[in-house]
Design a protein around this motif. Structure first.
Motif, mmCIF file in Angstrom:
data_model
loop_
_atom_site.group_PDB
_atom_site.id
_atom_site.type_symbol
_atom_site.label_atom_id
_atom_site.label_comp_id
_atom_site.label_asym_id
_atom_site.label_seq_id
_atom_site.Cartn_x
_atom_site.Cartn_y
_atom_site.Cartn_z
ATOM 1 N N SER A 29 0.757 -1.218 0.098
ATOM 2 C CA SER A 29 -0.072 0.169 0.113
ATOM 3 C C SER A 29 0.836 1.368 -0.003
ATOM 4 C CB SER A 29 -0.939 0.025 1.090
ATOM 5 O OG SER A 29 -0.043 -0.074 2.494
ATOM 6 N N VAL A 30 2.153 1.254 0.546
ATOM 7 C CA VAL A 30 2.833 2.363 0.652
ATOM 8 C C VAL A 30 3.514 2.491 -0.753
ATOM 9 C CG1 VAL A 30 5.113 3.217 1.608
ATOM 10 C CG2 VAL A 30 3.391 2.163 3.099
ATOM 11 N N PHE A 31 3.866 1.387 -1.200
ATOM 12 C CA PHE A 31 4.600 1.134 -2.581
ATOM 13 C C PHE A 31 3.593 2.088 -3.575
ATOM 14 C CE2 PHE A 31 7.766 0.180 -5.741
ATOM 15 C CZ PHE A 31 7.112 -0.089 -6.859
ATOM 16 N N ASN A 32 2.378 1.530 -3.488
ATOM 17 C CA ASN A 32 1.467 2.045 -4.516
ATOM 18 C C ASN A 32 0.940 3.445 -4.334
ATOM 19 O OD1 ASN A 32 1.723 -0.418 -5.865
ATOM 20 N ND2 ASN A 32 -0.168 -1.242 -4.787
ATOM 21 N N SER A 33 1.462 4.145 -3.207
ATOM 22 C CA SER A 33 0.900 5.379 -2.970
ATOM 23 C C SER A 33 1.971 6.515 -3.729
ATOM 24 C CB SER A 33 0.880 5.882 -1.504
ATOM 25 O OG SER A 33 0.030 4.976 -0.873
ATOM 26 N N TYR A 34 2.929 6.052 -3.924
ATOM 27 C CA TYR A 34 4.050 6.844 -4.684
ATOM 28 C C TYR A 34 4.415 6.529 -6.153
ATOM 29 C CZ TYR A 34 5.035 7.980 0.377
ATOM 30 O OH TYR A 34 4.913 8.243 1.709
#
Length: 113
Positions: A29-34
């Motif tokens: 979810s963090v990776f896909n946020s950026y």
């Protein structure tokens, strides 16, 4: 904190190719946020933007690398890639992977005969 590790740099002759990889120790979810991006810094010069790719694949490139470099990302494995072709001596630099506020330590690319 997100740990980013670049790999794939090295010495290559002009006209050659390299593929850089960027592994991120982030949750999905963090990776896909950026947006994932690559920057580079040549000796004596400021760090400059090379390319970026958004979660759904939209890309942007610096004019100096358009048509020669291709940026991709693997959202499932939380990795990024930079395929570099037709390399020139002026591409020599340390290449950094960026994800939001997080940076890797860089990987050296030297283009020389």
């Amino acid at each position: 904190q997100v740990r980013i590790v670049e790999s794939g740099g090295g010495l290559v002759q002009p006209g050659g190719s390299l593929r850089l990889a960027c592994a991120t120790g982030s949750i999905t979810s963090v990776f896909n946020s950026y947006i994932l991006a690559w920057y580079r810094q040549a000796p004596g010069r400021q760090r400059e933007f090379v390319a970026s790719v958004a979660r759904l694949g939209e890309t942007n490139y610096a004019d100096s690398v358009k048509g020669r470099f291709t940026i991709t990302r693997d959202n499932a494995w939380k990795k990024g890639y930079l395929q570099m072709s037709s390399l020139k001596p002026e591409d020599t630099a340390v290449y950094y992977c960026n994800l939001g506020n997080f940076w890797g330590q860089g990987t050296q690319v030297i283009v020389s005969s």
